[in-house]
Write an enzyme that holds these catalytic residues in place. Structure first.
Site, short mmCIF file in Angstrom:
data_model
loop_
_atom_site.label_atom_id
_atom_site.label_comp_id
_atom_site.label_asym_id
_atom_site.label_seq_id
_atom_site.Cartn_x
_atom_site.Cartn_y
_atom_site.Cartn_z
N THR A 96 0.85 -1.19 0.00
CA THR A 96 0.00 0.00 0.00
C THR A 96 0.88 1.24 0.00
O THR A 96 2.08 1.15 0.32
CB THR A 96 -0.96 0.00 1.21
OG1 THR A 96 -1.87 1.09 1.09
CG2 THR A 96 -0.19 0.13 2.52
N SER A 97 0.31 2.36 -0.36
CA SER A 97 1.12 3.58 -0.51
C SER A 97 1.89 3.92 0.76
O SER A 97 3.04 4.36 0.71
CB SER A 97 0.22 4.76 -0.89
OG SER A 97 -0.38 4.54 -2.14
N HIS A 144 18.25 36.12 38.30
CA HIS A 144 17.30 37.19 38.00
C HIS A 144 17.99 38.36 37.29
O HIS A 144 17.50 39.48 37.32
CB HIS A 144 16.62 37.71 39.28
CG HIS A 144 15.97 36.64 40.09
ND1 HIS A 144 14.70 36.18 39.84
CD2 HIS A 144 16.43 35.92 41.15
CE1 HIS A 144 14.40 35.23 40.71
NE2 HIS A 144 15.42 35.04 41.51
N SER A 265 25.04 48.52 11.62
CA SER A 265 23.81 49.27 11.50
C SER A 265 23.88 50.14 10.25
O SER A 265 24.94 50.69 9.93
CB SER A 265 23.59 50.16 12.72
OG SER A 265 22.56 51.11 12.51
N SER A 266 22.73 50.26 9.57
CA SER A 266 22.70 51.14 8.40
C SER A 266 22.71 52.60 8.80
O SER A 266 23.02 53.47 7.99
CB SER A 266 21.46 50.83 7.56
OG SER A 266 20.28 51.11 8.30
N ASN A 279 19.66 35.76 15.57
CA ASN A 279 19.14 34.90 14.51
C ASN A 279 18.87 33.49 15.03
O ASN A 279 17.85 32.88 14.70
CB ASN A 279 20.17 34.86 13.37
CG ASN A 279 19.84 33.84 12.31
OD1 ASN A 279 20.49 32.81 12.25
ND2 ASN A 279 18.85 34.12 11.49
N SER A 310 0.18 16.05 5.21
CA SER A 310 0.54 17.42 4.82
C SER A 310 1.43 18.08 5.86
O SER A 310 2.31 18.89 5.53
CB SER A 310 -0.73 18.25 4.60
OG SER A 310 -1.54 18.25 5.77
N GLU A 312 3.68 16.53 7.82
CA GLU A 312 5.04 15.99 7.76
C GLU A 312 5.78 16.43 6.51
O GLU A 312 7.02 16.57 6.54
CB GLU A 312 4.98 14.46 7.83
CG GLU A 312 4.55 13.98 9.21
CD GLU A 312 4.27 12.50 9.29
OE1 GLU A 312 4.09 11.99 10.42
OE2 GLU A 312 4.23 11.83 8.22
#
Length: 435
Positions: A96-97, A144, A265-266, A279, A310, A312
């Site tokens: 089966t599939s 803390h 920084s720009s 990131n 869908s 996975e």
């Protein structure tokens, strides 16, 4: 994932050509096993291997699927075009599939796990090297976000090493748990295919047969796998967050390497931002995003439905590709991390001697002062240091109630930094038993 956060080896695992190659190998090995059992002619099984070196036409398979609305049938049709319709008539017999799809997915997850295990081993090597490098580099420990007591940068690296070492064990366990295959036919009863076929296919693909598979491999295995990825991602974020805090201008105890020509920084040319670890914090969120859907995939109707499919098709590539990239990026950050020992000492001494308060508290109780009174005496002098930036030791020496219990030498002795690092070797021996 977008190329910006992807590495080629992990991406290759999830490419359509790789998937179809695994589908093909499953079908071909199944034919071999059925021929061995005498279920199909041996010459038909051998004919399937004519496609051994073929690059499957993904566009052609997609074209067939647009008509059939079934991906496995589309592939089998394309395979028959290559092998020959008569020669391929026994391909997929009794299967089966899900036999193809689930077994392939697990092969891909195992291959992804192997890359992630190698990534973790590389990260551990970097953390260990930096831990020994800064084993005795004094810095203030914080709780803390507030100064607590002295520790060392080496212990910080060692702590992260121990955490990632646990993650390595988890990843190996997750790999083992998901390394199963199922070639058991409709609803998993082997009614139309011999269990020996499953055993042969799994052996050829480096898997073990799923003990009981219904029509799909149980998704609790996959839930555990993706949960492990989520835990590892959280550990990545844990390390990244510590580095981000250490790089703050008013702290600056460590910082990401800033390369020649890099711009922060720009708008503000002076900026040196912790962009890599920021990131990593974001990437960790993406990996964890896969965990809840993987958990929800455990619940399927009866012997199967495809509500998990869908999910996975998305989380398999996205979570593994993202975590692979994150682990390698973090390894680079650790390797090149700039550490500033003098800044660590300066920060610790911003409120002179204050971090030794517990030692004084314990000394007073040992000298016969009640804990309540000892706490009151120490806190009274500590608050002066907070408010007036005076020297904690000098405040204690000038406090008559404190001096009634402790001599000058006894007070001075409580400000020895070595007291706080005397068990560093013991901790290192626990974390790095092999040395």
């Amino acid at each position: 994932m977008i190329p910006r956060y992807s590495r080629p080896d992990m991406v290759a695992i999830w490419e359509p050509q790789t998937k179809f190659r695994i589908w093909y190998e499953i079908e071909a090995h199944a034919c071999d096993a059925m021929a061995e059992l005498g279920v199909i002619p041996r010459e038909n099984a051998q004919a399937v291997w004519k496609a051994k070196d073929v690059e499957f036409d993904v566009a052609r398979i997609d074209e067939i699927e647009r008509e059939t609305k079934h991906d496995v049938i589309a592939f089998l049709t394309h395979l028959a075009e290559i092998v020959g319709s008569d020669e391929a008539r026994f391909v997929h017999q009794g299967m089966t599939s899900s036999d193809v799809l689930d077994t392939t997915f697990n092969v891909q997850l195992v291959r992804a796990a192997d890359i992630l295990i190698a990534d973790l081993e590389g990260l551990l090597a970097a953390l260990k090297r930096r831990a020994y490098e800064h084993k005795d580099t004094i810095r203030i420990g914080r709780s803390h976000g507030i100064h607590a007591e002295p520790t060392t940068m080496g212990l910080t690296f060692a702590r992260f090493y121990a955490e990632m070492d646990r993650n390595l064990s988890r990843m190996r366990d997750a790999r083992a748990e998901v390394a199963t295959g199922a070639i058991s036919g409709a609803v998993g009863t082997f009614a139309n295919i011999d269990p020996a076929v499953e055993e042969h296919v799994c052996d050829q693909l480096g898997l073990v047969p799923e003990p009981i598979s219904t029509q799909v491999i149980p998704r609790d295995r996959h839930a555990a796998f993706f949960a492990t990825l989520g835990v590892i991602a959280s550990s990545v974020e844990n390390i990244a967050t510590e580095i981000r805090h250490m790089q703050r201008t008013e702290v600056l105890e460590a910082a990401e390497f800033f390369s020649m020509g890099q711009k922060g920084s720009s708008a503000m040319p002076h900026k040196k931002n912790p962009v890599l670890t920021e990131n990593l914090t974001g990437l960790a969120r993406l990996v964890r995003m896969a965990v809840v859907p993987a958990m929800e995939n455990v619940t399927l109707w009866h012997e199967r439905d495809i509500s998990h499919s869908s999910v996975e098709r998305n989380i398999g590539p996205d979570a593994t590709i993202t975590l692979d990239f994150a682990l390698v990026r973090l390894t680079g950050v650790i390797d090149k991390l700039l550490v500033y020992p003098q800044n660590m000492l300066d920060n610790m001494n911003k409120f002179p001697g204050l971090v030794m308060s517990q030692r004084v508290l314990l000394a007073l109780t040992q000298a016969g002062v009640s804990r309540e009174d000892a706490y009151r005496l120490v806190q009274r002098n500590a608050l002066k240091v907070w408010d007036q930036r005076t020297d904690f030791r000098e405040e204690l020496l000038a406090d008559e109630e404190v001096r009634a219990a402790l001599s000058e030498d006894e007070i001075n002795e409580k400000f020895d930094l070595g007291y706080h690092t005397k068990h560093v070797d013991t901790i290192f021996a626990r974390v790095f038993p092999e040395g």
